[in-house]
Motif scaffolding. Structure first.
Motif, PDB file in Angstrom:
ATOM      1  N   GLU A  54       0.848  -1.199   0.000  1.00  0.00           N
ATOM      2  CA  GLU A  54       0.000   0.000   0.000  1.00  0.00           C
ATOM      3  C   GLU A  54       0.886   1.253   0.000  1.00  0.00           C
ATOM      4  OE1 GLU A  54      -3.103   0.584  -0.248  1.00  0.00           O
ATOM      5  OE2 GLU A  54      -4.128  -1.329   0.139  1.00  0.00           O
ATOM      6  N   PRO A  55       0.593   2.241  -0.845  1.00  0.00           N
ATOM      7  CA  PRO A  55       1.426   3.452  -0.897  1.00  0.00           C
ATOM      8  C   PRO A  55       1.595   4.146   0.448  1.00  0.00           C
ATOM      9  CG  PRO A  55      -0.005   3.371  -2.803  1.00  0.00           C
ATOM     10  CD  PRO A  55      -0.439   2.247  -1.909  1.00  0.00           C
ATOM     11  N   HIS A  56       0.537   4.215   1.270  1.00  0.00           N
ATOM     12  CA  HIS A  56       0.669   4.916   2.554  1.00  0.00           C
ATOM     13  C   HIS A  56       1.604   4.153   3.491  1.00  0.00           C
ATOM     14  CE1 HIS A  56      -1.721   2.227   5.174  1.00  0.00           C
ATOM     15  NE2 HIS A  56      -2.449   1.995   4.106  1.00  0.00           N
ATOM     16  N   ALA A  57       1.569   2.815   3.440  1.00  0.00           N
ATOM     17  CA  ALA A  57       2.465   2.020   4.281  1.00  0.00           C
ATOM     18  C   ALA A  57       3.910   2.178   3.827  1.00  0.00           C
ATOM     19  CB  ALA A  57       2.056   0.542   4.234  1.00  0.00           C
ATOM     20  N   LEU A  58       4.124   2.257   2.524  1.00  0.00           N
ATOM     21  CA  LEU A  58       5.463   2.449   1.990  1.00  0.00           C
ATOM     22  C   LEU A  58       6.027   3.810   2.385  1.00  0.00           C
ATOM     23  CD1 LEU A  58       7.654   1.199   0.177  1.00  0.00           C
ATOM     24  CD2 LEU A  58       6.534   2.295  -1.770  1.00  0.00           C
ATOM     25  N   ALA A  59       5.173   4.846   2.317  1.00  0.00           N
ATOM     26  CA  ALA A  59       5.618   6.192   2.702  1.00  0.00           C
ATOM     27  C   ALA A  59       5.969   6.255   4.188  1.00  0.00           C
ATOM     28  CB  ALA A  59       4.520   7.211   2.377  1.00  0.00           C
ATOM     29  N   GLU A  60       5.165   5.624   5.028  1.00  0.00           N
ATOM     30  CA  GLU A  60       5.433   5.642   6.468  1.00  0.00           C
ATOM     31  C   GLU A  60       6.727   4.909   6.804  1.00  0.00           C
ATOM     32  OE1 GLU A  60       1.979   3.999   8.274  1.00  0.00           O
ATOM     33  OE2 GLU A  60       0.735   5.801   7.925  1.00  0.00           O
ATOM     34  N   GLU A  61       6.938   3.760   6.175  1.00  0.00           N
ATOM     35  CA  GLU A  61       8.157   3.000   6.450  1.00  0.00           C
ATOM     36  C   GLU A  61       9.393   3.725   5.944  1.00  0.00           C
ATOM     37  OE1 GLU A  61      10.904   0.118   7.592  1.00  0.00           O
ATOM     38  OE2 GLU A  61       8.926   0.733   8.318  1.00  0.00           O
ATOM     39  N   THR A  62       9.272   4.353   4.769  1.00  0.00           N
ATOM     40  CA  THR A  62      10.391   5.131   4.243  1.00  0.00           C
ATOM     41  C   THR A  62      10.740   6.276   5.180  1.00  0.00           C
ATOM     42  OG1 THR A  62       9.744   4.595   1.977  1.00  0.00           O
ATOM     43  CG2 THR A  62      11.235   6.459   2.275  1.00  0.00           C
TER      44      THR A  62
END
Length: 281
Positions: free
Chosen positions: A135-143
């Motif tokens: 999910e894009p939001h999960a990727l942004a948070e982890e980054t």
């Protein structure tokens, strides 16, 4: 398809997720790269900033050139390449999925260290994709969490990506007590290689290499070609003789940084994936 004016890449990916988009987002700049999406989920990221799935599999020894070539010959379809790799019998589907997903997170972290000059939404391209996608939001948070870890423990991540390192005096005598991945970094670090160079040499993700180097720095195992720009003294505990070496602890997550955006069409100026961090995958 898409509407509105995405102000940065994370916003664009969220919009493409809402559109259930399948295709690619091509980023120009340094390091630049290609984000692959399937039904709006991020299924692969390819960038010269960190090893690809192919490099990770070959350099780590999970598969060899013959297996990779056979998989490419078997199919040129996007979904079929992963199936063909698993079908060679040298890597299981679960392991391949883990490598693919890990490469997505590593790719997003590598992209966050630069500033893409523009983006272009394009048609799908064949590559090895994560079957499930992120999910894009999960990727942004982890980054964001990963960037924050590096910033807190070392300093500006982009500077660490360019720093060259070598074993510290006496490090060889302590190598027997170190995890295998630390020993491989000591052997490979020669004073001329950056973390990115080490990642490609070993077939490891850039963030994973950075996390280990930060910990090794705190343990007095390596030294840098130039002083770090940081006003924070190292608080990493020194390992005593006979004690095992721990891995870098993971901090609390932080929110992604917002960047001002771009022009109204699909080719826009500006954005970068959120700047900020984590520890190992």
């Amino acid at each position: 398809m898409t509407t509105g004016d995405p102000r940065n890449v994370p916003a664009l990916l969220r919009q493409l997720r809402q559109d259930n988009f399948s295709g690619t987002v091509r980023l120009a700049g340094s390091p630049g790269g290609t984000i692959h999406l399937r039904s709006g989920l991020v299924s692969a990221i390819e960038t010269p900033g960190t090893p690809s799935v192919e490099s990770a599999l070959l350099k780590s020894g999970r598969i060899d050139d013959e297996v990779w070539s056979a998989a490419l010959t078997a199919t040129q379809e996007t979904d079929g390449l992963a199936t063909a790799l698993a079908g060679q019998g040298r890597i299981g589907e679960a392991e391949l999925e883990l490598v693919c997903a890990a490469t997505v997170f590593e790719g997003a972290f590598a992209l966050s260290l630069g500033k893409p000059s523009e983006w272009e939404v394009a048609e799908p391209a064949a590559t090895v994709l994560s079957r499930h996608g992120i999910e894009p939001h999960a990727l942004a948070e982890e980054t964001s969490r990963r960037v924050a870890v590096v910033s807190k423990k070392w300093g500006p991540p982009a500077e660490l990506a360019r720093a060259k390192t070598r074993p510290a005096a006496g490090a060889d005598g302590r190598a027997a007590r170190l995890p295998a991945r630390y020993r491989s970094l000591l052997v490979t670090a020669n004073g001329r290689r950056t973390p990115r160079d080490l990642a490609f040499t070993l077939g490891r993700g850039l963030f994973g290499v950075m996390a280990d180097l930060i910990r090794m720095d705190g343990l007095g195992l390596i030294e840098w070609d130039r002083p770090r720009r940081t006003d924070r003294p190292s608080t990493a505990p020194r390992a005593r003789a006979g004690q095992p070496v721990a891995v870098l602890p993971a901090p609390a997550a932080s929110l992604p940084r917002r960047v001002r955006g771009a022009s109204p069409d699909r080719s826009s100026r500006g954005p970068e994936l959120p700047a900020a961090p984590q520890d190992g995958l």
